[in-house]
Design an enzyme around this catalytic site. Structure first.
Site, PDB file in Angstrom:
ATOM      1  N   CYS A 110      -1.978 -47.426  23.524  1.00 12.91           N
ATOM      2  CA  CYS A 110      -2.476 -48.699  23.001  1.00 12.91           C
ATOM      3  C   CYS A 110      -3.992 -48.635  22.785  1.00 12.91           C
ATOM      4  CB  CYS A 110      -2.053 -49.841  23.908  1.00 12.91           C
ATOM      5  SG  CYS A 110      -2.146 -51.468  23.105  1.00 12.91           S
ATOM      6  N   HIS A 217       3.513 -49.252  24.364  1.00 15.62           N
ATOM      7  CA  HIS A 217       3.386 -48.992  25.799  1.00 15.62           C
ATOM      8  C   HIS A 217       4.623 -48.267  26.331  1.00 15.62           C
ATOM      9  CE1 HIS A 217      -0.319 -51.144  26.974  1.00 15.62           C
ATOM     10  NE2 HIS A 217      -0.064 -51.873  25.899  1.00 15.62           N
ATOM     11  N   GLU A 219       4.960 -46.605  28.964  1.00 20.58           N
ATOM     12  CA  GLU A 219       5.092 -46.731  30.422  1.00 20.58           C
ATOM     13  C   GLU A 219       5.936 -47.944  30.807  1.00 20.58           C
ATOM     14  OE1 GLU A 219       1.748 -49.566  29.605  1.00 20.58           O
ATOM     15  OE2 GLU A 219       2.462 -47.664  28.761  1.00 20.58           O
TER      16      GLU A 219
END
Length: 246
Positions: A110, A217, A219
């Site tokens: 990001c 994202h 994660e």
């Protein structure tokens, strides 16, 4: 102990000082790195010589966060720009430049993608809805005390490193951003777009052994094999660094 026998040490940048708040990082980043076989090391901004921090590391993740000061890329201010942290900007731009120079594996997430683009001479779109409209919501409006990510589909270049990481050319991503790449710097290529509106969603460096930036994202989807594949490929790349140093 031989460097080969150790887990890869992965530096991850953190949010800076926002008033009286502490340096911080969402635990999802750490969980994703550990699940991929790496050992996370947090890197708070403010060091006067970031090169010292890179010495023991096998890879660098530049994490998400607030907007980069438009001054860093000769951009214009915009009322939607938020959480600018000049100390963090300076720190991460230096880290990114050094990591690229040293051919250290780098993953930008990001804001981290945007740092990689800006440090190499690229520019950003200040506010996506003004350029691309709202056919795709790349973020939902925040509520007090929590962020609200959203999802959309990304199309990936089948010849890219990213496609090899995720073993797919179309994936659903978790998104939280209102800015994106405008001008792509020399030596980088676009390898993913949002399906519905063509916003740039990922870039790769053509002169670096492993430097990748994704605008979403991963994660936050670390249990999804597509997204965990990004962290696994990144950690594998760092093991090549360990083998070289051993």
């Amino acid at each position: 102990m031989s460097r080969k026998s150790q887990k890869a040490l992965i530096g991850i940048t953190t949010c800076g000082r926002q008033g009286a708040l502490p340096f911080s990082l969402a635990r999802d980043y750490l969980d994703a790195v550990r699940a991929a076989g790496g050992t996370p090391i947090l890197l708070p901004p403010g060091e006067t010589d970031p090169s010292i921090l890179l010495e023991p590391l096998d890879g660098l993740i530049i994490s998400g966060g607030g907007d980069i000061d438009p001054v860093c890329y000769n951009g214009c201010d915009h009322p939607s720009i938020y959480s600018v942290d000049c100390e963090r900007d300076a720190f991460e731009l230096q880290l990114a430049e050094l990591a690229l120079e040293r051919h250290l594996p780098v993953l930008g997430i990001c804001r981290g993608l945007q740092i990689l683009v800006v440090v190499c001479g690229g520019t950003l779109i200040p506010h996506l809805p003004e350029v691309y409209g709202t056919s795709v919501l790349h973020r939902l409006e925040p509520e007090p005390g929590r962020r609200l990510p959203t999802e959309h589909t990304v199309r990936i270049d089948k010849t890219s490193r990213l496609a090899n990481c995720v073993q797919n050319t179309h994936i659903s991503v978790v998104s939280w951003h209102h800015q994106a790449v405008n001008k792509v710097p020399p030596g980088w290529r676009v390898v993913a777009h949002a399906v519905e509106d063509e916003v740039i969603e990922a870039v790769e460096c053509e002169y670096h052994p492993w430097a990748l930036g994704v605008q979403w994202h991963p994660e936050l989807s670390a249990n999804d094999p597509n997204h965990q594949g990004i962290f696994q490929a990144f950690v594998r790349a760092t093991h090549r660094v360990i083998s070289y140093l051993s």
